[in-house]
Design an enzyme around this catalytic site. Sequence first.
Site, mmCIF file in Angstrom:
data_model
loop_
_atom_site.group_PDB
_atom_site.id
_atom_site.type_symbol
_atom_site.label_atom_id
_atom_site.label_comp_id
_atom_site.label_asym_id
_atom_site.label_seq_id
_atom_site.Cartn_x
_atom_site.Cartn_y
_atom_site.Cartn_z
ATOM 1 C CG ASP A 148 15.114 19.652 15.702
ATOM 2 O OD1 ASP A 148 14.672 18.986 16.779
ATOM 3 O OD2 ASP A 148 14.749 19.247 14.593
ATOM 4 C CE LYS B 140 8.733 26.971 16.416
ATOM 5 N NZ LYS B 140 8.754 25.258 16.257
ATOM 6 C CG MET C 89 4.333 16.046 13.528
ATOM 7 S SD MET C 89 4.934 16.145 11.920
ATOM 8 C CE MET C 89 4.901 14.577 11.201
#
Length: 267
Positions: free
Chosen positions: A40, A61, A176
């Site tokens: 990714d 994505k 995150m």
Amino acid sequence: METDPDAGIVYLVGSGPGDPDLLTVKATRLLEEADVILHDKLPGPKIIDSLPEDRREDVGKRAGGERTPQSAINERLVELAREGKTVVRLKGGDSFVFGRGGEEAEYLAEHGIAFEVVPAVTSAIAAPAVAGIPVTHRDHASSVSFVTGHEDPTKEESSVDWEALAATGGTIVVLMGVGRLPDYTAALLEAGMAPETPVALIERGTWPGQRVATGTLETIVGVRDEEDISPPAVTVIGYVAATRETVAAFLENEYEDEREGAEGERE
Ligand code: SAH
């Protein structure tokens, strides 16, 4: 279940924080040998650009912007392995640190596919390190907790116990955690952590254009907004974050230097 003898093998490989020089020797070798590399965006632009076009698949994505479901990635790994391929599943940082590598390992095992885990340098330690911040310190931090900032701390079902984390007195490293910074800094203050506790945000650690922003538990949200810090970034909360100020003048940093050039171009 027996291992499928005709199947290939899947390597769950961490790419490290982003600097290609921080790939392990084993990761580098496997990237050369792989029939196909599933990746990714998190390995960062330098590593991704170095992957051979004809042997890589971006499973980050999808067209339209939504994330490829983990189930589709799991199925693709099994499918490729059953074709007899040598597959590298390349993840940013270490695959087993908030990287879903564990889920992939379980899925492969359930489907009788042989796999190997190749550990790596996690951004949780490396991003603070290159910013001059040790996650532990003999005088200031005897423990470190790695936490996801993805969850809503005000939700009853939040599985992160911010109150307990505040009580450890050790370093808290949040991954995150850019978007929900206001929520968990509030939760930590509520839990009694000192408002002047140092906090650092390390954005794109070891990528060209790395940025570091510092503040306190009370000021860091304003700093984030002012500097427009965006993911991927690691939040370091605790007295070790102040080490940055002590060492900054002597800290050589090729990553931030590269940014100065990039900034010049943008102006
Ligand atoms: N497996 C990864 C973490 C995946 S979760 C690892 O071990 O590093 C994704 C989060 O990792 C991002 O939201 C960010 O918090 C952090 N991250 C990954 N790479 C980063 C980098 N180069 N600089 C700063 N944070 C990074």
